[in-house]
Write an enzyme that holds these catalytic residues in place. Sequence first.
Site, PDB file in Angstrom:
ATOM      1  N   ILE A  51       0.838  -1.199   0.000  1.00 28.17           N
ATOM      2  CA  ILE A  51       0.000   0.000   0.000  1.00 28.17           C
ATOM      3  C   ILE A  51       0.877   1.255   0.000  1.00 28.17           C
ATOM      4  O   ILE A  51       0.582   2.237  -0.688  1.00 28.17           O
ATOM      5  CB  ILE A  51      -0.975  -0.017   1.200  1.00 28.17           C
ATOM      6  CG1 ILE A  51      -1.788  -1.325   1.181  1.00 28.17           C
ATOM      7  CG2 ILE A  51      -1.909   1.192   1.170  1.00 28.17           C
ATOM      8  CD1 ILE A  51      -2.571  -1.590   2.455  1.00 28.17           C
ATOM      9  N   SER A  58      -7.082  -1.187  10.469  1.00 28.92           N
ATOM     10  CA  SER A  58      -7.609  -2.347   9.733  1.00 28.92           C
ATOM     11  C   SER A  58      -9.017  -2.687  10.173  1.00 28.92           C
ATOM     12  O   SER A  58      -9.351  -2.591  11.352  1.00 28.92           O
ATOM     13  CB  SER A  58      -6.694  -3.539   9.997  1.00 28.92           C
ATOM     14  OG  SER A  58      -7.281  -4.715   9.523  1.00 28.92           O
ATOM     15  N   TYR A 104      -2.743  -9.926  16.003  1.00 27.39           N
ATOM     16  CA  TYR A 104      -2.571  -8.846  15.020  1.00 27.39           C
ATOM     17  C   TYR A 104      -3.640  -7.768  15.250  1.00 27.39           C
ATOM     18  O   TYR A 104      -3.332  -6.577  15.337  1.00 27.39           O
ATOM     19  CB  TYR A 104      -2.660  -9.411  13.588  1.00 27.39           C
ATOM     20  CG  TYR A 104      -2.859  -8.343  12.551  1.00 27.39           C
ATOM     21  CD1 TYR A 104      -1.875  -7.399  12.322  1.00 27.39           C
ATOM     22  CD2 TYR A 104      -4.058  -8.250  11.834  1.00 27.39           C
ATOM     23  CE1 TYR A 104      -2.075  -6.384  11.392  1.00 27.39           C
ATOM     24  CE2 TYR A 104      -4.258  -7.244  10.910  1.00 27.39           C
ATOM     25  CZ  TYR A 104      -3.261  -6.315  10.701  1.00 27.39           C
ATOM     26  OH  TYR A 104      -3.466  -5.311   9.794  1.00 27.39           O
ATOM     27  N   LYS A 114      -3.342  -3.731  16.499  1.00 26.62           N
ATOM     28  CA  LYS A 114      -3.882  -2.564  15.782  1.00 26.62           C
ATOM     29  C   LYS A 114      -4.841  -1.785  16.698  1.00 26.62           C
ATOM     30  O   LYS A 114      -4.859  -0.546  16.693  1.00 26.62           O
ATOM     31  CB  LYS A 114      -4.604  -2.998  14.504  1.00 26.62           C
ATOM     32  CG  LYS A 114      -3.669  -3.383  13.376  1.00 26.62           C
ATOM     33  CD  LYS A 114      -2.960  -2.158  12.797  1.00 26.62           C
ATOM     34  CE  LYS A 114      -1.915  -2.548  11.766  1.00 26.62           C
ATOM     35  NZ  LYS A 114      -1.108  -1.408  11.283  1.00 26.62           N
ATOM     36  N   PHE A 155     -10.349  -2.233   4.492  1.00 23.01           N
ATOM     37  CA  PHE A 155     -11.005  -3.524   4.313  1.00 23.01           C
ATOM     38  C   PHE A 155     -10.026  -4.452   3.570  1.00 23.01           C
ATOM     39  O   PHE A 155      -8.940  -4.673   4.083  1.00 23.01           O
ATOM     40  CB  PHE A 155     -12.420  -3.330   3.734  1.00 23.01           C
ATOM     41  CG  PHE A 155     -13.354  -2.964   4.884  1.00 23.01           C
ATOM     42  CD1 PHE A 155     -13.245  -1.715   5.518  1.00 23.01           C
ATOM     43  CD2 PHE A 155     -14.233  -3.879   5.412  1.00 23.01           C
ATOM     44  CE1 PHE A 155     -14.027  -1.406   6.642  1.00 23.01           C
ATOM     45  CE2 PHE A 155     -15.009  -3.582   6.522  1.00 23.01           C
ATOM     46  CZ  PHE A 155     -14.904  -2.351   7.136  1.00 23.01           C
ATOM     47  N   ASN A 156     -10.313  -4.977   2.407  1.00 24.63           N
ATOM     48  CA  ASN A 156      -9.368  -5.940   1.803  1.00 24.63           C
ATOM     49  C   ASN A 156      -8.653  -5.320   0.605  1.00 24.63           C
ATOM     50  O   ASN A 156      -9.174  -5.355  -0.521  1.00 24.63           O
ATOM     51  CB  ASN A 156     -10.109  -7.215   1.377  1.00 24.63           C
ATOM     52  CG  ASN A 156     -10.538  -8.058   2.564  1.00 24.63           C
ATOM     53  OD1 ASN A 156     -11.294  -7.595   3.411  1.00 24.63           O
ATOM     54  ND2 ASN A 156     -10.061  -9.280   2.658  1.00 24.63           N
TER      55      ASN A 156
HETATM   56  C1  WQD Z   1     -10.516 -13.318   2.002  1.00 22.85           C
HETATM   57  C2  WQD Z   1     -11.520 -14.435   1.771  1.00 22.85           C
HETATM   58  C3  WQD Z   1     -11.047 -16.387   3.083  1.00 22.85           C
HETATM   59  C4  WQD Z   1      -7.223 -17.369   1.175  1.00 22.85           C
HETATM   60  C5  WQD Z   1      -7.104 -10.602   6.146  1.00 22.85           C
HETATM   61  C6  WQD Z   1      -6.793 -10.211   7.550  1.00 22.85           C
HETATM   62  C7  WQD Z   1      -7.194  -8.812   7.779  1.00 22.85           C
HETATM   63  C8  WQD Z   1      -6.689  -7.863   6.696  1.00 22.85           C
HETATM   64  C9  WQD Z   1      -6.824  -8.385   5.327  1.00 22.85           C
HETATM   65  C10 WQD Z   1      -4.911  -6.399   7.258  1.00 22.85           C
HETATM   66  C11 WQD Z   1     -11.943 -15.149   3.055  1.00 22.85           C
HETATM   67  C12 WQD Z   1     -10.884 -16.686   1.626  1.00 22.85           C
HETATM   68  C13 WQD Z   1      -8.426 -16.780   1.565  1.00 22.85           C
HETATM   69  C14 WQD Z   1      -7.257 -18.580   0.445  1.00 22.85           C
HETATM   70  C15 WQD Z   1      -9.666 -18.539   0.549  1.00 22.85           C
HETATM   71  N1  WQD Z   1      -5.323  -7.523   6.816  1.00 22.85           N
HETATM   72  N2  WQD Z   1      -9.622 -17.359   1.260  1.00 22.85           N
HETATM   73  N3  WQD Z   1      -8.494 -19.127   0.164  1.00 22.85           N
HETATM   74  O1  WQD Z   1      -9.210 -12.837   5.998  1.00 22.85           O
HETATM   75  O2  WQD Z   1     -10.679 -11.081   4.924  1.00 22.85           O
HETATM   76  O3  WQD Z   1      -8.516 -10.456   5.899  1.00 22.85           O
HETATM   77  O4  WQD Z   1      -6.405  -9.741   5.279  1.00 22.85           O
HETATM   78  O5  WQD Z   1      -5.337  -5.698   8.078  1.00 22.85           O
HETATM   79  O6  WQD Z   1      -6.713  -8.487   9.013  1.00 22.85           O
HETATM   80  O7  WQD Z   1      -7.507 -11.062   8.438  1.00 22.85           O
HETATM   81  O8  WQD Z   1      -8.530 -11.696   3.796  1.00 22.85           O
HETATM   82  O9  WQD Z   1      -7.597 -12.447   1.663  1.00 22.85           O
HETATM   83  O10 WQD Z   1      -7.118 -13.795   3.740  1.00 22.85           O
HETATM   84  O11 WQD Z   1      -9.431 -13.802   2.786  1.00 22.85           O
HETATM   85  O12 WQD Z   1     -10.742 -19.089   0.276  1.00 22.85           O
HETATM   86  O13 WQD Z   1      -6.244 -19.171   0.090  1.00 22.85           O
HETATM   87  O14 WQD Z   1     -10.873 -15.454   0.977  1.00 22.85           O
HETATM   88  O15 WQD Z   1     -11.600 -17.471   3.788  1.00 22.85           O
HETATM   89  O16 WQD Z   1     -13.277 -15.517   2.889  1.00 22.85           O
HETATM   90  P1  WQD Z   1      -9.316 -11.599   5.220  1.00 22.85           P
HETATM   91  P2  WQD Z   1      -8.061 -12.958   2.974  1.00 22.85           P
END
Ligand code: WQD
Length: 345
Positions: free
Chosen positions: A13, A131, A155, A159, A184-185
């Site tokens: 980012i 986050s 984590y 934060k 968010f993501n």
């Molecule tokens: C997204 C979706 C998974 C990997 C995390 C952190 C959060 C933030 C962003 C910074 C979910 C699914 C994932 C895979 C999958 N970070 N998935 N297969 O969990 O929403 O957030 O990153 O602050 O703190 O927790 O993001 O990209 O890991 O998952 O099916 O190999 O994809 O279950 O539904 P998440 P993610």
Amino acid sequence: MAKLLITGGAGFIGSHTCVLLLEAGHQLVVFDDFRNSSPEALKRVEELSGRRLELVAGDLRDPGSLGRVFGSGPYASGGGIDAVIHFAGLKAVGESVAQPLLYWDVNVGGTRLLLEAMAAAGCRTLVFSSSATLYGYPAQVPIPETAPIQPINPYGHSKAAAEQLLADLAASEPGWRIARLRYFNPVGAHPSGRLGEDPQGLPNNLFPFLTQVAVGRRSELQVFGSDWPTPDGTGVRDYIHVMDLAEGHRAALELLLAEEPQLLTLNLGSGQGHSVLELVKAFELASAKAVPYRLVGRRPGDAAITVADPSLALERLGWRTQRSLADICRDGWAWQAANPQGYRG
Ligand code: WQD
């Protein structure tokens, strides 16, 4: 134009935000220890913006390094920092469960040391990378900033603690201008294909895993859970293009510099939810590549749905996301296709 310190400026980012800030005419000092990032990203930031930045390589927890930034010690960069954007930190949930001391040390202790250095130098303007992980299993969706803070892993706790530290500081002394931005993501990449996400080792997150499967670095994606209470049974998230996120930082910074001192807390998300399978389909379309996947069990600690209520960011910053899921996939693929091994290639 301001002189800005960007901690973690070589990261995913941070690097995208640096391009926008340089293009807006700001002067940048990037501080990074390259633990999870590459100096190559900064070369490309300079190439894309056509401007130079100053680099201070170091760890926040080393007072000598911060002293160099804020204008003390033999290698001082000249000080005069008007504001800081603090991206530097650790962000892997699983690693935080295994190494909580490290997460508290870097994310909380590092932030405290940065704040001490800022206070000593008379710099009281900060944009902080927070986050949506703070909301844990959200009680309501879309999630407003007033939702309860209830992190579910170290984590998230780190934060939340850093956010509290910033609130305590703002309350203790007038003059602080602080924005706490809850992402968010973040996904996607710079549209040039020159900058993008380059995780070390096995990606923890969905989007880089997906792009690495598409480019042939990994054989298949595991989809964690197909029995969630969502339309297609897979988890729903609010994916935000990293360039939209970068624009949110620029807007927050400019507001802090223009308005009276304040503590601003904003969600940065699109307000739209997309499931894992929707993202896979959109990516296949954008890349013209098949992404083999397998449905497996739920990942511990996951929520079914997290989606931002981004209305406060629109009201305060006039900011909203401009880029679609298709844009995210197109730009993410342009980056991964041109850089199959990331910056190391
Ligand atoms: C997204 C979706 C998974 C990997 C995390 C952190 C959060 C933030 C962003 C910074 C979910 C699914 C994932 C895979 C999958 N970070 N998935 N297969 O969990 O929403 O957030 O990153 O602050 O703190 O927790 O993001 O990209 O890991 O998952 O099916 O190999 O994809 O279950 O539904 P998440 P993610």
